[in-house]
Design an enzyme around this catalytic site. Structure first.
Site, PDB file in Angstrom:
ATOM      1  N   CYS A 112     -35.979  15.824   1.557  1.00  0.00           N
ATOM      2  CA  CYS A 112     -34.510  15.850   1.641  1.00  0.00           C
ATOM      3  C   CYS A 112     -33.972  14.682   2.458  1.00  0.00           C
ATOM      4  O   CYS A 112     -32.811  14.328   2.324  1.00  0.00           O
ATOM      5  CB  CYS A 112     -34.054  17.177   2.236  1.00  0.00           C
ATOM      6  N   ASP A 148     -40.326  18.370   4.402  1.00  0.00           N
ATOM      7  CA  ASP A 148     -39.164  18.138   5.276  1.00  0.00           C
ATOM      8  C   ASP A 148     -39.713  17.922   6.686  1.00  0.00           C
ATOM      9  O   ASP A 148     -40.907  18.147   6.944  1.00  0.00           O
ATOM     10  CB  ASP A 148     -38.227  19.369   5.215  1.00  0.00           C
ATOM     11  N   ARG A 206     -21.049  21.900   8.828  1.00  0.00           N
ATOM     12  CA  ARG A 206     -22.460  21.700   9.223  1.00  0.00           C
ATOM     13  C   ARG A 206     -22.590  22.259  10.633  1.00  0.00           C
ATOM     14  O   ARG A 206     -21.927  21.785  11.559  1.00  0.00           O
ATOM     15  CB  ARG A 206     -22.828  20.218   9.165  1.00  0.00           C
ATOM     16  N   HIS A 249     -29.377  25.308   3.299  1.00  0.00           N
ATOM     17  CA  HIS A 249     -28.825  23.996   2.949  1.00  0.00           C
ATOM     18  C   HIS A 249     -28.632  23.997   1.425  1.00  0.00           C
ATOM     19  O   HIS A 249     -29.342  23.313   0.690  1.00  0.00           O
ATOM     20  CB  HIS A 249     -29.806  22.911   3.399  1.00  0.00           C
ATOM     21  N   GLN A 279     -28.195  20.785  -0.750  1.00  0.00           N
ATOM     22  CA  GLN A 279     -29.461  20.059  -0.875  1.00  0.00           C
ATOM     23  C   GLN A 279     -30.305  20.644  -2.005  1.00  0.00           C
ATOM     24  O   GLN A 279     -30.790  19.921  -2.878  1.00  0.00           O
ATOM     25  CB  GLN A 279     -30.224  20.149   0.461  1.00  0.00           C
ATOM     26  N   ARG A 282     -27.217  14.087  -4.528  1.00  0.00           N
ATOM     27  CA  ARG A 282     -26.384  14.900  -3.645  1.00  0.00           C
ATOM     28  C   ARG A 282     -24.916  14.682  -4.009  1.00  0.00           C
ATOM     29  O   ARG A 282     -24.138  15.624  -4.081  1.00  0.00           O
ATOM     30  CB  ARG A 282     -26.598  14.497  -2.166  1.00  0.00           C
TER      31      ARG A 282
END
Ligand code: CP
Ligand code: NVA
Length: 307
Positions: free
Chosen positions: A263, A223, A101, A128, A131, A291
Protein backbone atom coordinates in the site's frame (compact mmCIF):
# COMPACT_ATOMS: atom_id res chain seq x y z
CA UNK A 1 -30.10 9.40 3.55
CA UNK A 2 -26.35 9.97 3.54
CA UNK A 3 -24.07 6.97 3.10
CA UNK A 4 -20.70 6.64 4.86
CA UNK A 5 -17.71 4.49 3.94
CA UNK A 6 -16.10 3.51 7.23
CA UNK A 7 -15.26 -0.10 6.45
CA UNK A 8 -15.69 -2.34 3.41
CA UNK A 9 -18.64 -3.91 5.25
CA UNK A 10 -20.57 -0.70 4.48
CA UNK A 11 -20.67 -1.80 0.85
CA UNK A 12 -22.50 -4.64 -0.89
CA UNK A 13 -20.78 -6.71 -3.55
CA UNK A 14 -22.96 -4.95 -6.14
CA UNK A 15 -21.90 -1.52 -4.87
CA UNK A 16 -18.23 -2.54 -5.09
CA UNK A 17 -18.78 -3.77 -8.66
CA UNK A 18 -20.44 -0.47 -9.51
CA UNK A 19 -17.54 1.52 -7.99
CA UNK A 20 -15.09 -0.53 -10.09
CA UNK A 21 -17.11 0.07 -13.26
CA UNK A 22 -17.20 3.82 -12.67
CA UNK A 23 -13.48 3.82 -11.74
CA UNK A 24 -12.63 2.33 -15.15
CA UNK A 25 -14.72 5.01 -16.89
CA UNK A 26 -13.07 7.75 -14.84
CA UNK A 27 -9.61 6.36 -15.60
CA UNK A 28 -10.31 6.14 -19.33
CA UNK A 29 -12.16 9.40 -19.79
CA UNK A 30 -11.04 12.11 -17.40
CA UNK A 31 -12.63 14.95 -19.41
CA UNK A 32 -16.15 13.49 -19.34
CA UNK A 33 -16.29 13.89 -15.54
CA UNK A 34 -14.63 17.28 -15.23
CA UNK A 35 -17.82 18.89 -13.85
CA UNK A 36 -19.22 15.86 -12.02
CA UNK A 37 -18.77 17.46 -8.59
CA UNK A 38 -18.87 21.13 -9.59
CA UNK A 39 -19.80 23.27 -6.61
CA UNK A 40 -19.09 20.48 -4.10
CA UNK A 41 -16.49 20.69 -1.35
CA UNK A 42 -14.66 17.96 0.54
CA UNK A 43 -12.88 18.41 3.88
CA UNK A 44 -9.88 16.21 4.67
CA UNK A 45 -9.46 15.99 8.44
CA UNK A 46 -6.16 14.21 9.05
CA UNK A 47 -4.67 13.28 12.42
CA UNK A 48 -1.80 11.33 10.81
CA UNK A 49 0.61 12.07 7.95
CA UNK A 50 -0.24 11.09 4.37
CA UNK A 51 1.08 11.23 0.85
CA UNK A 52 -1.22 9.08 -1.33
CA UNK A 53 -4.51 9.58 0.49
CA UNK A 54 -4.23 13.33 0.76
CA UNK A 55 -2.89 13.97 -2.73
CA UNK A 56 -5.23 11.55 -4.50
CA UNK A 57 -8.32 12.95 -2.77
CA UNK A 58 -7.31 16.57 -3.33
CA UNK A 59 -6.38 16.11 -6.97
CA UNK A 60 -9.34 13.81 -7.53
CA UNK A 61 -11.75 16.44 -6.23
CA UNK A 62 -10.11 19.08 -8.45
CA UNK A 63 -10.42 16.82 -11.51
CA UNK A 64 -14.15 16.39 -10.78
CA UNK A 65 -14.66 20.15 -10.71
CA UNK A 66 -14.96 20.33 -6.92
CA UNK A 67 -12.89 21.73 -4.14
CA UNK A 68 -10.93 20.05 -1.34
CA UNK A 69 -9.57 21.53 1.82
CA UNK A 70 -6.99 19.89 4.01
CA UNK A 71 -7.16 20.32 7.78
CA UNK A 72 -4.00 19.26 9.54
CA UNK A 73 -3.88 17.65 13.01
CA UNK A 74 -3.02 20.96 14.68
CA UNK A 75 -5.86 22.90 13.12
CA UNK A 76 -8.82 20.80 14.13
CA UNK A 77 -7.23 18.97 17.06
CA UNK A 78 -10.23 16.68 17.53
CA UNK A 79 -11.26 16.06 21.10
CA UNK A 80 -8.81 18.65 22.47
CA UNK A 81 -9.76 21.98 20.92
CA UNK A 82 -13.30 20.83 20.22
CA UNK A 83 -15.37 17.64 20.62
CA UNK A 84 -15.67 15.37 17.61
CA UNK A 85 -19.43 15.91 17.69
CA UNK A 86 -19.07 19.67 17.37
CA UNK A 87 -16.46 19.31 14.62
CA UNK A 88 -18.78 17.00 12.68
CA UNK A 89 -21.83 19.24 13.09
CA UNK A 90 -19.94 22.41 12.16
CA UNK A 91 -18.05 21.10 9.13
CA UNK A 92 -21.26 19.49 7.83
CA UNK A 93 -22.68 23.02 7.42
CA UNK A 94 -19.84 23.96 5.02
CA UNK A 95 -18.92 20.91 2.95
CA UNK A 96 -20.53 18.00 1.13
CA UNK A 97 -18.30 15.22 2.46
CA UNK A 98 -15.50 14.54 4.95
CA UNK A 99 -12.48 12.25 4.68
CA UNK A 100 -11.21 11.40 8.15
CA UNK A 101 -7.77 9.91 8.85
CA UNK A 102 -7.59 9.05 12.52
CA UNK A 103 -6.25 6.70 15.19
CA UNK A 104 -9.18 5.00 16.95
CA UNK A 105 -11.81 3.68 14.56
CA UNK A 106 -14.42 4.86 17.07
CA UNK A 107 -13.66 8.42 15.92
CA UNK A 108 -14.98 7.47 12.47
CA UNK A 109 -18.15 6.05 13.99
CA UNK A 110 -18.63 9.11 16.21
CA UNK A 111 -18.05 11.53 13.37
CA UNK A 112 -20.44 9.62 11.12
CA UNK A 113 -23.09 9.64 13.85
CA UNK A 114 -22.96 13.43 14.24
CA UNK A 115 -22.25 14.58 10.67
CA UNK A 116 -25.04 15.21 8.19
CA UNK A 117 -22.67 14.63 5.23
CA UNK A 118 -20.96 11.37 4.17
CA UNK A 119 -17.85 10.34 6.13
CA UNK A 120 -15.12 8.47 4.24
CA UNK A 121 -12.53 6.67 6.32
CA UNK A 122 -9.12 7.71 4.98
CA UNK A 123 -7.45 5.23 7.38
CA UNK A 124 -8.13 4.34 10.99
CA UNK A 125 -6.31 1.86 13.20
CA UNK A 126 -8.96 -0.71 12.21
CA UNK A 127 -9.50 -0.18 8.52
CA UNK A 128 -8.40 1.43 5.28
CA UNK A 129 -11.31 0.80 2.92
CA UNK A 130 -10.24 3.15 0.09
CA UNK A 131 -6.91 1.32 -0.04
CA UNK A 132 -8.51 -2.12 -0.28
CA UNK A 133 -10.92 -0.98 -3.01
CA UNK A 134 -8.05 0.46 -5.06
CA UNK A 135 -6.06 -2.74 -4.45
CA UNK A 136 -8.76 -5.08 -5.68
CA UNK A 137 -9.49 -2.80 -8.62
CA UNK A 138 -5.78 -3.07 -9.51
CA UNK A 139 -5.77 -6.87 -9.18
CA UNK A 140 -8.90 -7.04 -11.35
CA UNK A 141 -7.24 -4.86 -14.01
CA UNK A 142 -4.24 -7.18 -14.11
CA UNK A 143 -5.83 -10.61 -13.64
CA UNK A 144 -9.47 -10.00 -14.68
CA UNK A 145 -11.41 -12.54 -12.59
CA UNK A 146 -11.04 -11.96 -8.84
CA UNK A 147 -12.75 -15.29 -8.13
CA UNK A 148 -9.73 -17.07 -9.62
CA UNK A 149 -7.18 -15.12 -7.57
CA UNK A 150 -5.37 -16.11 -4.38
CA UNK A 151 -3.74 -13.13 -2.66
CA UNK A 152 -1.11 -13.90 0.00
CA UNK A 153 -0.70 -11.17 2.60
CA UNK A 154 2.54 -11.54 4.55
CA UNK A 155 3.01 -9.31 7.59
CA UNK A 156 1.10 -7.52 10.31
CA UNK A 157 -2.63 -8.29 10.67
CA UNK A 158 -3.36 -4.57 10.65
CA UNK A 159 -5.86 -2.06 9.21
CA UNK A 160 -4.79 -2.74 5.61
CA UNK A 161 -5.00 -6.50 6.11
CA UNK A 162 -8.46 -6.22 7.71
CA UNK A 163 -9.82 -4.22 4.79
CA UNK A 164 -8.26 -6.55 2.24
CA UNK A 165 -9.90 -9.52 3.95
CA UNK A 166 -13.30 -7.84 3.88
CA UNK A 167 -12.90 -6.73 0.26
CA UNK A 168 -11.65 -10.17 -0.77
CA UNK A 169 -14.62 -12.02 0.65
CA UNK A 170 -17.10 -9.52 -0.78
CA UNK A 171 -15.57 -10.01 -4.25
CA UNK A 172 -15.03 -13.79 -4.07
CA UNK A 173 -11.22 -13.53 -4.04
CA UNK A 174 -9.29 -15.98 -1.84
CA UNK A 175 -6.73 -14.80 0.66
CA UNK A 176 -3.94 -16.29 2.75
CA UNK A 177 -2.47 -14.33 5.64
CA UNK A 178 0.86 -15.12 7.33
CA UNK A 179 1.84 -13.23 10.46
CA UNK A 180 4.05 -13.95 13.45
CA UNK A 181 2.27 -15.44 16.47
CA UNK A 182 0.25 -12.70 18.17
CA UNK A 183 0.14 -10.48 15.07
CA UNK A 184 -2.55 -12.25 13.03
CA UNK A 185 -5.70 -10.30 12.18
CA UNK A 186 -8.24 -10.09 14.98
CA UNK A 187 -10.35 -13.26 15.41
CA UNK A 188 -13.52 -11.21 15.02
CA UNK A 189 -12.34 -9.93 11.62
CA UNK A 190 -11.49 -13.45 10.47
CA UNK A 191 -14.80 -14.90 11.58
CA UNK A 192 -16.77 -12.04 10.01
CA UNK A 193 -14.82 -12.47 6.78
CA UNK A 194 -15.48 -16.21 6.80
CA UNK A 195 -19.24 -15.64 7.01
CA UNK A 196 -19.12 -13.72 3.70
CA UNK A 197 -16.56 -16.16 2.26
CA UNK A 198 -19.15 -18.92 2.54
CA UNK A 199 -21.53 -16.91 0.37
CA UNK A 200 -19.02 -15.87 -2.31
CA UNK A 201 -16.79 -18.96 -2.39
CA UNK A 202 -13.61 -17.22 -1.12
CA UNK A 203 -11.14 -19.28 0.86
CA UNK A 204 -9.49 -17.59 3.87
CA UNK A 205 -6.47 -19.30 5.44
CA UNK A 206 -4.25 -18.06 8.26
CA UNK A 207 -0.58 -19.14 8.48
CA UNK A 208 2.48 -18.52 10.61
CA UNK A 209 4.80 -19.74 7.83
CA UNK A 210 5.29 -17.13 5.07
CA UNK A 211 6.53 -19.75 2.58
CA UNK A 212 3.39 -21.84 2.96
CA UNK A 213 1.34 -18.64 2.65
CA UNK A 214 2.73 -17.55 -0.74
CA UNK A 215 2.61 -21.01 -2.35
CA UNK A 216 0.15 -20.99 -5.25
CA UNK A 217 -0.64 -17.28 -4.88
CA UNK A 218 -0.96 -14.96 -7.90
CA UNK A 219 -0.47 -11.88 -5.71
CA UNK A 220 1.81 -11.29 -2.72
CA UNK A 221 1.04 -8.24 -0.57
CA UNK A 222 2.77 -6.66 2.39
CA UNK A 223 2.63 -3.53 4.55
CA UNK A 224 4.87 -1.91 7.16
CA UNK A 225 5.59 -3.92 10.31
CA UNK A 226 4.82 -0.96 12.58
CA UNK A 227 1.91 1.26 11.57
CA UNK A 228 1.47 4.93 12.33
CA UNK A 229 0.94 5.22 16.07
CA UNK A 230 3.14 2.18 16.83
CA UNK A 231 6.45 4.01 16.48
CA UNK A 232 7.65 2.92 19.93
CA UNK A 233 7.36 -0.74 18.82
CA UNK A 234 9.53 -0.36 15.70
CA UNK A 235 12.65 -2.07 17.08
CA UNK A 236 10.77 -4.89 18.78
CA UNK A 237 8.78 -5.55 15.62
CA UNK A 238 11.90 -5.60 13.42
CA UNK A 239 13.01 -8.68 15.36
CA UNK A 240 9.60 -10.36 15.52
CA UNK A 241 8.86 -9.87 11.80
CA UNK A 242 12.34 -10.56 10.37
CA UNK A 243 11.30 -13.83 8.68
CA UNK A 244 8.29 -12.15 7.08
CA UNK A 245 10.23 -10.00 4.61
CA UNK A 246 9.14 -10.13 0.96
CA UNK A 247 12.43 -10.94 -0.75
CA UNK A 248 13.55 -13.01 -3.73
CA UNK A 249 14.07 -16.07 -1.55
CA UNK A 250 10.46 -15.99 -0.34
CA UNK A 251 9.20 -15.34 -3.87
CA UNK A 252 11.15 -18.31 -5.23
CA UNK A 253 8.40 -20.36 -3.58
CA UNK A 254 5.72 -18.46 -5.54
CA UNK A 255 4.66 -18.31 -9.20
CA UNK A 256 7.45 -16.56 -11.23
CA UNK A 257 4.78 -14.18 -12.58
CA UNK A 258 3.48 -13.35 -9.08
CA UNK A 259 2.34 -9.73 -8.69
CA UNK A 260 3.79 -7.87 -5.73
CA UNK A 261 1.75 -5.23 -3.92
CA UNK A 262 2.33 -2.81 -1.06
CA UNK A 263 0.00 0.00 0.00
CA UNK A 264 3.05 2.27 0.60
CA UNK A 265 4.82 3.97 2.27
CA UNK A 266 7.34 1.11 2.18
CA UNK A 267 10.24 0.67 4.54
CA UNK A 268 12.72 -0.65 2.00
CA UNK A 269 14.98 -3.32 3.47
CA UNK A 270 12.47 -4.16 6.21
CA UNK A 271 9.16 -5.70 5.08
CA UNK A 272 10.25 -5.65 1.41
CA UNK A 273 13.61 -5.54 -0.36
CA UNK A 274 14.58 -2.97 -3.00
CA UNK A 275 15.06 -5.81 -5.45
CA UNK A 276 11.44 -6.96 -5.13
CA UNK A 277 9.89 -3.50 -4.87
CA UNK A 278 11.70 -2.39 -8.04
CA UNK A 279 11.18 -5.67 -9.93
CA UNK A 280 8.93 -6.18 -12.96
CA UNK A 281 6.57 -8.16 -10.70
CA UNK A 282 5.89 -5.07 -8.58
CA UNK A 283 2.67 -3.17 -9.31
CA UNK A 284 2.88 -0.83 -6.32
CA UNK A 285 2.73 2.39 -8.32
CA UNK A 286 -0.22 1.20 -10.44
CA UNK A 287 -1.87 0.49 -7.12
CA UNK A 288 -1.01 3.98 -5.84
CA UNK A 289 -2.34 5.59 -9.05
CA UNK A 290 -5.59 3.66 -8.79
CA UNK A 291 -6.26 5.17 -5.38
CA UNK A 292 -7.23 8.33 -7.23
CA UNK A 293 -9.47 6.73 -9.86
CA UNK A 294 -11.31 4.59 -7.33
CA UNK A 295 -11.71 7.42 -4.83
CA UNK A 296 -13.14 9.65 -7.55
CA UNK A 297 -15.77 6.96 -8.12
CA UNK A 298 -16.44 6.78 -4.36
CA UNK A 299 -16.79 10.58 -4.22
CA UNK A 300 -19.27 10.66 -7.09
CA UNK A 301 -21.33 7.88 -5.51
CA UNK A 302 -21.35 9.32 -2.00
CA UNK A 303 -21.39 13.08 -2.58
CA UNK A 304 -24.05 12.90 -5.29
CA UNK A 305 -25.89 10.12 -3.50
CA UNK A 306 -25.72 7.96 -6.67
CA UNK A 307 -26.39 4.23 -6.42
N1 CP B 1 -1.31 4.02 1.30
C1 CP B 1 -1.59 5.18 1.92
O1 CP B 1 -2.65 5.38 2.50
O2 CP B 1 -0.60 6.09 1.84
P1 CP B 1 -0.52 7.46 2.66
O3 CP B 1 -0.39 7.07 4.11
O4 CP B 1 0.71 8.15 2.13
O5 CP B 1 -1.77 8.24 2.43
N1 NVA C 1 -0.71 0.09 8.18
C1 NVA C 1 -0.18 1.35 7.77
C2 NVA C 1 -0.75 1.76 6.46
C3 NVA C 1 -0.27 3.07 5.92
C4 NVA C 1 -0.95 3.46 4.65
C5 NVA C 1 -0.46 2.39 8.84
O1 NVA C 1 -1.58 2.39 9.39
O2 NVA C 1 0.42 3.19 9.15
Amino acid sequence: MKKDLLTIMDLTAAEIASIFKLSTELKNNKKKFSKALAGKSLALIFQKPSNRTRVSFEVGMYQLGGNALYLSPNEINIGVRESIKDVAKTISRYVDGIVLRTFEHKNCLDMAASASVPIINGLSDFSHPCQALADLFTVKEKLKDLKKVLLAYVGDGNNVCNSLLFAAVKCGMSMNVASPKGYAPDEKVISQARIFAKETGSRINIFEDPLACVRGAQVVYTDVWASMGQEEEVNKRKIIFKDFQINSKLLSGADPKVLVMHCLPAHRGEEITDEVLDSKNSIVFDQAENRMHVQKAILIKLLKGEK
